[in-house]
Design a protein around this motif. Sequence first.
Motif, PDB file in Angstrom:
ATOM      1  N   LYS A  53       5.273 -39.103 -59.350  1.00 23.44           N
ATOM      2  CA  LYS A  53       6.591 -38.467 -59.484  1.00 23.44           C
ATOM      3  C   LYS A  53       6.699 -37.695 -60.801  1.00 23.44           C
ATOM      4  N   GLY A  54       7.551 -36.704 -60.826  1.00 24.87           N
ATOM      5  CA  GLY A  54       7.909 -36.023 -62.068  1.00 24.87           C
ATOM      6  C   GLY A  54       6.949 -34.952 -62.529  1.00 24.87           C
ATOM      7  N   GLN A  55       6.117 -34.449 -61.648  1.00 22.53           N
ATOM      8  CA  GLN A  55       5.199 -33.376 -62.051  1.00 22.53           C
ATOM      9  C   GLN A  55       5.961 -32.065 -62.219  1.00 22.53           C
ATOM     10  N   ASN A  56       5.574 -31.327 -63.229  1.00 23.61           N
ATOM     11  CA  ASN A  56       6.249 -30.049 -63.472  1.00 23.61           C
ATOM     12  C   ASN A  56       5.240 -29.012 -63.964  1.00 23.61           C
ATOM     13  N   PRO A  57       4.310 -28.617 -63.106  1.00 23.89           N
ATOM     14  CA  PRO A  57       3.293 -27.655 -63.558  1.00 23.89           C
ATOM     15  C   PRO A  57       3.906 -26.268 -63.761  1.00 23.89           C
ATOM     16  N   HIS A  58       3.497 -25.599 -64.836  1.00 24.67           N
ATOM     17  CA  HIS A  58       4.080 -24.289 -65.134  1.00 24.67           C
ATOM     18  C   HIS A  58       3.279 -23.135 -64.544  1.00 24.67           C
ATOM     19  N   SER A  59       2.004 -23.367 -64.327  1.00 24.45           N
ATOM     20  CA  SER A  59       1.163 -22.246 -63.893  1.00 24.45           C
ATOM     21  C   SER A  59       0.647 -22.383 -62.466  1.00 24.45           C
ATOM     22  N   PHE A  60       0.978 -23.487 -61.815  1.00 25.12           N
ATOM     23  CA  PHE A  60       0.468 -23.736 -60.462  1.00 25.12           C
ATOM     24  C   PHE A  60       1.618 -24.186 -59.555  1.00 25.12           C
ATOM     25  N   PRO A  61       1.455 -23.996 -58.262  1.00 29.72           N
ATOM     26  CA  PRO A  61       2.446 -24.560 -57.342  1.00 29.72           C
ATOM     27  C   PRO A  61       2.442 -26.082 -57.468  1.00 29.72           C
ATOM     28  N   PHE A  95       7.823 -47.996 -59.565  1.00 33.24           N
ATOM     29  CA  PHE A  95       6.781 -47.465 -58.687  1.00 33.24           C
ATOM     30  C   PHE A  95       6.530 -45.980 -59.019  1.00 33.24           C
ATOM     31  N   PRO A  96       5.290 -45.616 -59.305  1.00 32.87           N
ATOM     32  CA  PRO A  96       5.022 -44.292 -59.866  1.00 32.87           C
ATOM     33  C   PRO A  96       4.996 -43.149 -58.853  1.00 32.87           C
ATOM     34  N   TYR A  97       4.922 -43.496 -57.583  1.00 34.83           N
ATOM     35  CA  TYR A  97       4.705 -42.466 -56.573  1.00 34.83           C
ATOM     36  C   TYR A  97       5.976 -42.127 -55.795  1.00 34.83           C
ATOM     37  N   ILE A  98       5.926 -40.991 -55.141  1.00 42.04           N
ATOM     38  CA  ILE A  98       7.035 -40.594 -54.272  1.00 42.04           C
ATOM     39  C   ILE A  98       7.153 -41.569 -53.095  1.00 42.04           C
ATOM     40  N   GLN A  99       8.341 -41.611 -52.517  1.00 39.30           N
ATOM     41  CA  GLN A  99       8.598 -42.527 -51.408  1.00 39.30           C
ATOM     42  C   GLN A  99       7.653 -42.210 -50.228  1.00 39.30           C
ATOM     43  N   GLY A 100       7.140 -43.258 -49.630  1.00 39.69           N
ATOM     44  CA  GLY A 100       6.287 -43.059 -48.457  1.00 39.69           C
ATOM     45  C   GLY A 100       4.808 -43.205 -48.756  1.00 39.69           C
TER      46      GLY A 100
END
Lengths: 123, 116
Positions: A53-61, A95-100
């Motif tokens: 969770k919480g990724q915020n890449p500036h140069s990539f999708p 929990f570090p990951y997105i739901q599912g």
Amino acid sequence: MEESTKTLTIILTEGPYRSQYADMAHEIAKSALNNKYNVNMFLYMDATHIPRKGQNPHSFPNVLEKYKALVEMGADIRACVRCATARGYACDAKFPYIQGITITTVYDIPEWIKTSDKVISLG
Amino acid sequence: MNSVLIIINKAPYGYEDAFSGFFVEIACLNRQLVADVVLIEDGVYAAIDNQNSEGLKFPGVGELTYLIFPEGNIFVYNNSLKERGIHKEDLMETIEIIDDNELYELSKSKEVVIKI
């Protein structure tokens, strides 16, 4: 007569942003889901970074958004507990990951292989 | 699908790949799949006898290979050995050396090929 459903399993070993494997796996999984396949994806080694969770890449999708969509479409995505723990992702209250996404053991690989019609490894 | 070939092409120390590949192999064997490993390129270093990784603080990959026998096999690709100057007597006893044709036949015989 009802159409039979087939199962595709993808084993992904490469992390996001460093290469296009995570994007390729996403495209293959999306296409398979659109063609009525069941899709399993096992995230191994650096691939366990993908659903954090919480990724915020500036140069990539943002790869996270792509994997969120796969979960919503019905993909069963699991991460290796040994690899995830080594990278700081534990099965605790935060929990570090997105739901599912689930954290599980490498023994899911043989179990999925047995029940799959096709297995692809990427990385 | 019940037969698996795991391909490892990274050196056993400094990379996680060989260690992780052997883990998948062991899991497959424990779940009654017909599973073998083939070591190619720098992966052949995982077949060297008497490995000692203490100074590296890496787990010993050589010890893991003993969990694979006798249910599974570890093959090494002959050309990769030659390119690195590694000889048969440098390898663990249980390792089998294969050539181009044998690698082709081995790959063809498996339902699933996993490249780690």
